[in-house]
Motif scaffolding. Structure first.
Motif: not given
Length: 158
Positions: A18-21, A71-76, A97-105, A107-115
């Protein structure tokens, strides 16, 4: 046995997809396919790791086919008892602001940070899920955090 595995890992796999899609219907489709593929292989240990690895590959394949990677979903986060509305609004603005920034980095960085920081997996678990070395996870984490700091104006709360 299959039901126990499903019940034990459903929430984690669902949340990860869900976070990824950011798409409920797609999440359910990919979740079903994840468990289907998992049961075909008959893994006996590290069930959660293999489920997340399968889910990751399915999400990646889906977006690669569509050529969409942003793609990314805000964590409530739950509102604490007695928390002031202003504090909730401020926290939500910071998260946006954080999730908007995550969308700009990348993919491989975003994926690691999510995990690592959202799903809170260890370096070793993240390496297993992504099928890479722990060194690569550490490097991508450091580079991803650096990219986020630059996007967020050098803030230290990343």
């Amino acid at each position: 046995m299959r039901r126990e595995i499903f019940e034990a890992h459903y929430d984690a796999v669902y949340k990860y997809i869900r976070y990824l899609t950011n798409d409920t219907d797609l999440t359910h489709d990919l979740l079903q396919e994840t468990f289907y593929r998992f049961y075909q292989k008959n893994y006996t240990e590290h069930e959660r790791t293999y489920l997340l690895k399968i889910a990751r590959n399915l999400v990646y394949d889906h977006y690669r086919r569509k050529k969409i990677i942003g793609f990314f979903q805000l964590k409530s986060e739950p509102v604490a008892a007695g928390e002031l509305p202003e504090a909730v609004i401020e926290r939500n603005a910071e998260n946006e602001k954080l999730y908007a920034a995550l969308q700009q980095i990348k993919w491989n960085y975003r994926e690691v940070i999510v995990l690592r920081y959202i799903e809170e997996y260890s370096v070793k678990e993240t390496a297993m899920i992504l099928a890479c070395s722990e060194v690569k996870v550490k490097n991508n984490t450091a580079r991803g955090l650096k990219a986020l700091r630059e996007l967020l104006g050098g803030e230290d709360d990343v």
